[in-house]
Design a protein around this motif. Structure first.
Motif, PDB file in Angstrom:
ATOM      1  N   VAL A 205      -0.714   2.930   0.839  1.00  0.00           N
ATOM      2  CA  VAL A 205      -1.593   3.585  -0.139  1.00  0.00           C
ATOM      3  C   VAL A 205      -1.595   2.782  -1.436  1.00  0.00           C
ATOM      4  CG1 VAL A 205      -1.878   5.617  -1.618  1.00  0.00           C
ATOM      5  CG2 VAL A 205      -1.423   5.914   0.816  1.00  0.00           C
ATOM      6  N   ALA A 206      -0.415   2.364  -1.875  1.00  0.00           N
ATOM      7  CA  ALA A 206      -0.325   1.552  -3.093  1.00  0.00           C
ATOM      8  C   ALA A 206      -1.059   0.222  -2.912  1.00  0.00           C
ATOM      9  CB  ALA A 206       1.138   1.313  -3.448  1.00  0.00           C
ATOM     10  N   ARG A 207      -0.823  -0.407  -1.779  1.00  0.00           N
ATOM     11  CA  ARG A 207      -1.435  -1.712  -1.515  1.00  0.00           C
ATOM     12  C   ARG A 207      -2.965  -1.608  -1.463  1.00  0.00           C
ATOM     13  NH1 ARG A 207      -0.101  -5.890   2.252  1.00  0.00           N
ATOM     14  NH2 ARG A 207      -1.900  -7.293   2.359  1.00  0.00           N
ATOM     15  N   ASN A 208      -3.481  -0.580  -0.822  1.00  0.00           N
ATOM     16  CA  ASN A 208      -4.933  -0.422  -0.699  1.00  0.00           C
ATOM     17  C   ASN A 208      -5.612  -0.140  -2.030  1.00  0.00           C
ATOM     18  OD1 ASN A 208      -5.152  -0.869   2.094  1.00  0.00           O
ATOM     19  ND2 ASN A 208      -4.617   1.259   2.562  1.00  0.00           N
ATOM     20  N   ASN A 209      -4.847   0.288  -3.001  1.00  0.00           N
ATOM     21  CA  ASN A 209      -5.436   0.633  -4.303  1.00  0.00           C
ATOM     22  C   ASN A 209      -5.259  -0.445  -5.362  1.00  0.00           C
ATOM     23  OD1 ASN A 209      -6.639   3.495  -4.463  1.00  0.00           O
ATOM     24  ND2 ASN A 209      -4.777   3.803  -3.255  1.00  0.00           N
ATOM     25  N   THR A 210      -4.523  -1.511  -5.045  1.00  0.00           N
ATOM     26  CA  THR A 210      -4.300  -2.533  -6.062  1.00  0.00           C
ATOM     27  C   THR A 210      -5.576  -3.321  -6.339  1.00  0.00           C
ATOM     28  OG1 THR A 210      -2.901  -4.402  -6.689  1.00  0.00           O
ATOM     29  CG2 THR A 210      -3.531  -4.264  -4.387  1.00  0.00           C
ATOM     30  N   LYS A 211      -5.762  -3.688  -7.585  1.00  0.00           N
ATOM     31  CA  LYS A 211      -6.957  -4.440  -8.001  1.00  0.00           C
ATOM     32  C   LYS A 211      -6.642  -5.914  -8.230  1.00  0.00           C
ATOM     33  CE  LYS A 211      -9.177  -0.499  -8.315  1.00  0.00           C
ATOM     34  NZ  LYS A 211      -8.029   0.405  -8.101  1.00  0.00           N
ATOM     35  N   THR A 212      -5.357  -6.284  -8.210  1.00  0.00           N
ATOM     36  CA  THR A 212      -4.972  -7.675  -8.431  1.00  0.00           C
ATOM     37  C   THR A 212      -4.833  -8.392  -7.086  1.00  0.00           C
ATOM     38  OG1 THR A 212      -2.605  -7.142  -8.395  1.00  0.00           O
ATOM     39  CG2 THR A 212      -3.735  -7.023 -10.517  1.00  0.00           C
ATOM     40  N   ASP A 213      -4.797  -9.731  -7.131  1.00  0.00           N
ATOM     41  CA  ASP A 213      -4.712 -10.520  -5.899  1.00  0.00           C
ATOM     42  C   ASP A 213      -3.288 -10.655  -5.380  1.00  0.00           C
ATOM     43  OD1 ASP A 213      -7.435 -10.919  -5.793  1.00  0.00           O
ATOM     44  OD2 ASP A 213      -7.373 -12.822  -6.888  1.00  0.00           O
ATOM     45  N   TRP A 214      -2.291 -10.370  -6.217  1.00  0.00           N
ATOM     46  CA  TRP A 214      -0.886 -10.503  -5.828  1.00  0.00           C
ATOM     47  C   TRP A 214      -0.147  -9.212  -6.115  1.00  0.00           C
ATOM     48  CZ3 TRP A 214       2.049 -15.112  -4.393  1.00  0.00           C
ATOM     49  CH2 TRP A 214       1.226 -16.194  -4.072  1.00  0.00           C
ATOM     50  N   HIS A 215       0.970  -9.002  -5.432  1.00  0.00           N
ATOM     51  CA  HIS A 215       1.703  -7.758  -5.617  1.00  0.00           C
ATOM     52  C   HIS A 215       3.189  -7.942  -5.314  1.00  0.00           C
ATOM     53  CE1 HIS A 215       1.024  -7.747  -1.241  1.00  0.00           C
ATOM     54  NE2 HIS A 215       2.154  -7.053  -1.178  1.00  0.00           N
ATOM     55  N   LEU A 216       3.960  -7.000  -5.792  1.00  0.00           N
ATOM     56  CA  LEU A 216       5.385  -6.876  -5.474  1.00  0.00           C
ATOM     57  C   LEU A 216       5.624  -5.429  -5.075  1.00  0.00           C
ATOM     58  CD1 LEU A 216       8.457  -7.544  -5.497  1.00  0.00           C
ATOM     59  CD2 LEU A 216       8.415  -7.163  -7.981  1.00  0.00           C
ATOM     60  N   THR A 217       6.116  -5.208  -3.853  1.00  0.00           N
ATOM     61  CA  THR A 217       6.379  -3.856  -3.363  1.00  0.00           C
ATOM     62  C   THR A 217       7.858  -3.533  -3.499  1.00  0.00           C
ATOM     63  OG1 THR A 217       4.546  -3.926  -1.773  1.00  0.00           O
ATOM     64  CG2 THR A 217       6.305  -2.334  -1.352  1.00  0.00           C
ATOM     65  N   LEU A 218       8.164  -2.436  -4.205  1.00  0.00           N
ATOM     66  CA  LEU A 218       9.548  -2.003  -4.407  1.00  0.00           C
ATOM     67  C   LEU A 218       9.664  -0.508  -4.169  1.00  0.00           C
ATOM     68  CD1 LEU A 218      10.645  -3.736  -7.760  1.00  0.00           C
ATOM     69  CD2 LEU A 218      11.133  -4.507  -5.434  1.00  0.00           C
ATOM     70  N   ASP A 219      10.856  -0.064  -3.793  1.00  0.00           N
ATOM     71  CA  ASP A 219      11.167   1.358  -3.870  1.00  0.00           C
ATOM     72  C   ASP A 219      11.341   1.703  -5.342  1.00  0.00           C
ATOM     73  OD1 ASP A 219      11.146   1.412  -1.108  1.00  0.00           O
ATOM     74  OD2 ASP A 219      13.313   1.115  -0.942  1.00  0.00           O
ATOM     75  N   ILE A 220      11.082   2.944  -5.686  1.00  0.00           N
ATOM     76  CA  ILE A 220      11.050   3.334  -7.092  1.00  0.00           C
ATOM     77  C   ILE A 220      12.414   3.236  -7.768  1.00  0.00           C
ATOM     78  CG2 ILE A 220      11.420   5.786  -6.616  1.00  0.00           C
ATOM     79  CD1 ILE A 220       9.167   4.241  -9.357  1.00  0.00           C
ATOM     80  N   ASP A 221      13.508   3.240  -6.998  1.00  0.00           N
ATOM     81  CA  ASP A 221      14.830   3.193  -7.611  1.00  0.00           C
ATOM     82  C   ASP A 221      15.382   1.777  -7.751  1.00  0.00           C
ATOM     83  OD1 ASP A 221      15.120   2.894  -4.911  1.00  0.00           O
ATOM     84  OD2 ASP A 221      16.536   4.541  -4.624  1.00  0.00           O
ATOM     85  N   LEU A 222      14.502   0.778  -7.796  1.00  0.00           N
ATOM     86  CA  LEU A 222      14.883  -0.583  -8.146  1.00  0.00           C
ATOM     87  C   LEU A 222      14.226  -0.962  -9.456  1.00  0.00           C
ATOM     88  CD1 LEU A 222      14.492  -0.932  -4.660  1.00  0.00           C
ATOM     89  CD2 LEU A 222      15.724  -2.967  -5.385  1.00  0.00           C
ATOM     90  N   VAL A 223      14.849  -1.885 -10.183  1.00  0.00           N
ATOM     91  CA  VAL A 223      14.253  -2.400 -11.412  1.00  0.00           C
ATOM     92  C   VAL A 223      14.152  -3.919 -11.314  1.00  0.00           C
ATOM     93  CG1 VAL A 223      15.110  -0.511 -12.837  1.00  0.00           C
ATOM     94  CG2 VAL A 223      16.470  -2.602 -12.624  1.00  0.00           C
ATOM     95  N   VAL A 224      13.228  -4.474 -12.070  1.00  0.00           N
ATOM     96  CA  VAL A 224      13.019  -5.925 -12.083  1.00  0.00           C
ATOM     97  C   VAL A 224      13.746  -6.523 -13.281  1.00  0.00           C
ATOM     98  CG1 VAL A 224      10.796  -5.775 -10.918  1.00  0.00           C
ATOM     99  CG2 VAL A 224      10.895  -5.666 -13.420  1.00  0.00           C
ATOM    100  N   SER A 225      14.037  -7.815 -13.189  1.00  0.00           N
ATOM    101  CA  SER A 225      14.663  -8.494 -14.317  1.00  0.00           C
ATOM    102  C   SER A 225      13.678  -8.590 -15.480  1.00  0.00           C
ATOM    103  CB  SER A 225      15.152  -9.884 -13.904  1.00  0.00           C
ATOM    104  OG  SER A 225      14.129 -10.633 -13.281  1.00  0.00           O
ATOM    105  N   GLU A 226      14.206  -8.877 -16.634  1.00  0.00           N
ATOM    106  CA  GLU A 226      13.450  -8.817 -17.884  1.00  0.00           C
ATOM    107  C   GLU A 226      12.262  -9.779 -17.893  1.00  0.00           C
ATOM    108  OE1 GLU A 226      15.351  -7.898 -22.025  1.00  0.00           O
ATOM    109  OE2 GLU A 226      15.373 -10.062 -21.742  1.00  0.00           O
ATOM    110  N   SER A 227      11.114  -9.265 -18.312  1.00  0.00           N
ATOM    111  CA  SER A 227       9.879 -10.070 -18.456  1.00  0.00           C
ATOM    112  C   SER A 227       9.506 -10.808 -17.172  1.00  0.00           C
ATOM    113  CB  SER A 227      10.031 -11.080 -19.605  1.00  0.00           C
ATOM    114  OG  SER A 227      10.352 -10.444 -20.810  1.00  0.00           O
ATOM    115  N   MET A 228       9.837 -10.242 -16.024  1.00  0.00           N
ATOM    116  CA  MET A 228       9.597 -10.948 -14.758  1.00  0.00           C
ATOM    117  C   MET A 228       8.119 -11.251 -14.543  1.00  0.00           C
ATOM    118  SD  MET A 228      10.198  -9.836 -10.826  1.00  0.00           S
ATOM    119  CE  MET A 228      11.977  -9.807 -10.882  1.00  0.00           C
ATOM    120  N   ARG A 229       7.273 -10.246 -14.738  1.00  0.00           N
ATOM    121  CA  ARG A 229       5.852 -10.462 -14.471  1.00  0.00           C
ATOM    122  C   ARG A 229       5.297 -11.586 -15.349  1.00  0.00           C
ATOM    123  NH1 ARG A 229       2.190  -8.441 -17.694  1.00  0.00           N
ATOM    124  NH2 ARG A 229      -0.021  -8.741 -17.154  1.00  0.00           N
ATOM    125  N   GLU A 230       5.561 -11.528 -16.634  1.00  0.00           N
ATOM    126  CA  GLU A 230       5.048 -12.547 -17.549  1.00  0.00           C
ATOM    127  C   GLU A 230       5.580 -13.932 -17.181  1.00  0.00           C
ATOM    128  OE1 GLU A 230       5.244 -13.701 -22.321  1.00  0.00           O
ATOM    129  OE2 GLU A 230       6.083 -11.799 -21.592  1.00  0.00           O
TER     130      GLU A 230
END
Length: 413
Positions: A205-230
């Protein structure tokens, strides 16, 4: 009596009242709320999924509440899913990611949607990162031929506050009070330890709704390192990632932190400190040697340490790895990779199956240095109902592997 001044003041008051009314109308219209009836309007669709041999319908509400910011195709969306008891993880993720997020939540009681919507509205009210970046979706089982409702009642604003609560008298304190209640009180009694959670349905459901060309799929109880996307976007621009024809996907090494607090490691310095000094950080699923260890953590740590000694913090490729049995890394990937097989529910093989097909499809696995994800708390070995779910899903997995071999011309990896 100065009639001119009196009429001027009265006209000014009327104009001000009209402006307030218009502003209020625009705000509630943007949120999808009927201000006077406390209604929230939604769009629904129904789909069929299979669970332990029997058909089960789920209600899927796409774009239940949209993010304010527009999305750029050359970007990465963070796709997260979970049950409603984990809504309190969203503010930290939104702040760390600082970009588009598709959040899908599951609740076994569709009739309780009113309270969920109210909680999400208050999260948007309290956290600007959520308003700007998070688009919300909802999934629930459809029971007794229940029809998807086009609108739901919602509780008035700040419904988590009780009458007379002094903590709710201003924005800051009321948000702190609401967040504490959200963390402790919003649960789903229907989700006991025996529940077969349809995790891949939510991921898709999340994947089908994304508007960007790339994605990262995580369970909600994980966090990413600082400023990862940028930092990844900078890496992508330097290396022409978005225009690459070599089918790369990028692995983020996963860790577990001993505490379920919000004070998880976010930088490489903090990761080294907790991994080597406090011993509070360990490799994700330490007890499952095939799930994540193919990442080659030893090589990754050396690569990151060498970068630190040189004073470099940019994201780079540390090394490449081959897919091996049961490997299920967290990956930043283009939207062209395979979807998650929805026949897997509950524990086991739900992520491995997609990772395996991705490898069969010819994608190359590159491990990124100076980037990682961390799970709230240490994971426990498989036990109880998870063993039953794992056994059931292993049968599905063997059937799927045979199908995939034929689909990809008997390619072996």
């Amino acid at each position: 009596m100065n009639y001119s001044k009196m009429w001027t003041n009265r006209c000014f008051a009327l104009i001000l009242e009209v402006l307030i009314t218009i502003t209020t109308f625009l705000v509630v219209k943007h949120l999808g709320i009927d201000h006077f009836k406390h209604k929230f309007r939604i769009n629904c669709m129904e789909k069929t999924l299979h669970k332990i041999g029997e058909n089960e319908r789920v209600i899927v509400i796409n774009n239940m509440m949209r993010a304010d910011d527009k999305q750029n195709k050359e970007d990465i969306s963070l796709l997260v899913q979970g049950d409603i008891s984990k809504l309190h993880y969203v503010p930290q993720l939104a702040q760390l990611w600082e970009g588009p997020i598709e959040a899908v939540f599951y609740h076994t009681n569709y009739a309780d949607l009113d309270r969920v919507v109210s909680a999400i509205i208050q999260l948007r009210y309290c956290f600007s990162h959520i308003r700007k970046h998070v688009t919300w979706h909802f999934v629930s089982p459809s029971q007794n031929d229940e029809v998807c409702k086009e609108e739901v009642n919602i509780a008035p604003h700040l419904s988590f506050c009780d009458d007379g609560d002094s903590a709710c008298e201003n924005h800051e304190s009321s948000c702190e009070f609401f967040f504490a209640k959200l963390r402790n009180n919003l649960t789903d009694p229907g989700l006991d330890v025996n529940y077969w959670f349809p995790v891949n349905v939510l991921r898709n459901v999340a994947r089908n709704n994304t508007k960007t060309d790339w994605h990262l799929t995580l369970d909600i109880d994980l966090v990413v390192s600082e400023s990862m996307r940028e930092r990844f976007l900078n890496f992508a621009k330097r290396n022409g990632v978005f225009n690459s024809l070599s089918k790369p996907i990028y692995i983020l090494p996963g860790f577990e932190f001993t505490s379920d607090s919000d004070d998880l490691p976010r930088t490489m310095e903090e990761l080294f400190y907790h991994y080597y000094i406090t011993m509070g950080l360990r490799v994700f699923h330490e007890w499952c040697k095939t799930c994540y260890h193919h990442t080659n953590y030893e090589l990754w740590l050396k690569s990151c340490q060498n970068q630190q000694l040189k004073g470099k913090t940019d994201i780079i490729v540390s090394h490449y790895v081959q897919w091996k049995s049961s490997f299920e890394p967290y990956i930043i990937a283009p939207n062209t990779i395979p979807m998650f097989p929805e026949q897997f529910q509950g524990y086991g093989y739900n992520k491995i199956s997609q990772s395996y097909e991705t490898a069969l499809a010819g994608y190359k696995f590159a491990v990124l240095a100076n980037a990682f994800v961390v799970h709230h708390g240490w994971k426990s070995p498989t036990e109880g109902i998870k063993k039953l779910q794992l056994k059931h899903n292993s049968i599905i997995w063997e059937k799927l592997k045979r199908k995939l071999h034929k689909q990809y011309s008997n390619r072996l990896i």
